[in-house]
Design an enzyme around this catalytic site. Structure first.
Site, short mmCIF file in Angstrom:
data_model
loop_
_atom_site.label_atom_id
_atom_site.label_comp_id
_atom_site.label_asym_id
_atom_site.label_seq_id
_atom_site.Cartn_x
_atom_site.Cartn_y
_atom_site.Cartn_z
CB SER A 139 -9.06 2.97 -3.80
OG SER A 139 -7.81 3.56 -4.08
NE ARG A 140 -15.80 5.17 0.34
CZ ARG A 140 -15.66 5.63 1.60
NH1 ARG A 140 -14.60 6.36 1.93
NH2 ARG A 140 -16.55 5.36 2.51
CG LEU A 141 -11.07 -0.95 -4.12
CD1 LEU A 141 -9.93 -1.26 -5.07
CD2 LEU A 141 -12.41 -1.38 -4.72
#
Length: 208
Positions: A186-188
């Site tokens: 989730s691009r975290l």
């Protein structure tokens, strides 16, 4: 004034699907070495063992507590820019491991002895290339390079070891900042940083 143009709808609709969702690994403060040079060595070794293509793509030659050494033409564009502003950042991106390392610091020329030693370790073709290429300068066509290569091959035909050109040599980047990036879902992403404070390194985390 040129008017801003948006992507065609057919392209814009595809952009979200082009983003990768990373999930091969994680990075936590408890997992890293307190010394950023050792942490770099750990990751570089893993990249090498993992058969990452051209893991040394930053044209890295050696890493030590002194800094990172790289080699190029002093009269190239980057050489002239470093002469004017000796601050730089280098990045290693290892796609197959979903990892990146960014290193910032001050740059200074390596000693002539260091540059001579590395030059002699290069393959003969690369050494001839260092002599032949007026790096970053405009040339008429490829034949200019081919003729220069031929000329220097003839000049050094009888010499297995020949000298380094004065306009080619090493630089040493003395780091004051490291960032280790690990892709996450989730691009975290995980981003662990080291900042130099006096003789010590302060470890921290920044948001993705």
């Amino acid at each position: 004034m040129e008017q801003y143009k948006e992507f065609p709808m057919s392209i814009s609709n595809k952009l979200p699907d082009m983003r990768l969702d990373y999930g091969k690994d994680q990075l936590d403060e408890s997992m890293v070495d307190p010394n950023p040079f050792q942490q770099f060595e750990n990751w570089f070794k893993q990249a090498d063992e993992g058969k990452v293509k051209e893991a040394n793509a930053m044209i890295l030659a050696t890493v030590s507590e002194e800094g990172l050494f790289f080699y190029t033409n002093y009269e190239s564009r980057k050489g002239k820019e470093l002469a004017e502003n000796p601050l730089a950042a280098v990045t290693f991106f290892w796609e197959s491991m979903e990892r990146q390392i960014r290193i910032e610091g001050k740059v200074e020329k390596a000693s002539p002895e260091n540059s001579d030693h590395y030059f002699q370790q290069r393959g003969r073709g690369s050494r001839i290339g260092a002599w032949a290429s007026p790096q970053s300068q405009v040339i008429a066509d490829r034949s200019v390079l081919e003729e220069r290569v031929k000329a220097f091959e003839e000049k050094f035909a009888e010499e297995e070891t020949f000298p380094r050109p004065e306009y080619w040599g090493g630089y040493k980047l003395i780091p004051d900042y490291f960032e280790f990036w690990q892709g996450r879902k989730s691009r975290l992403h995980d981003r662990i940083i080291y900042q130099k404070e006096g003789d010590n390194w302060k470890l921290g985390r920044i948001a993705p």
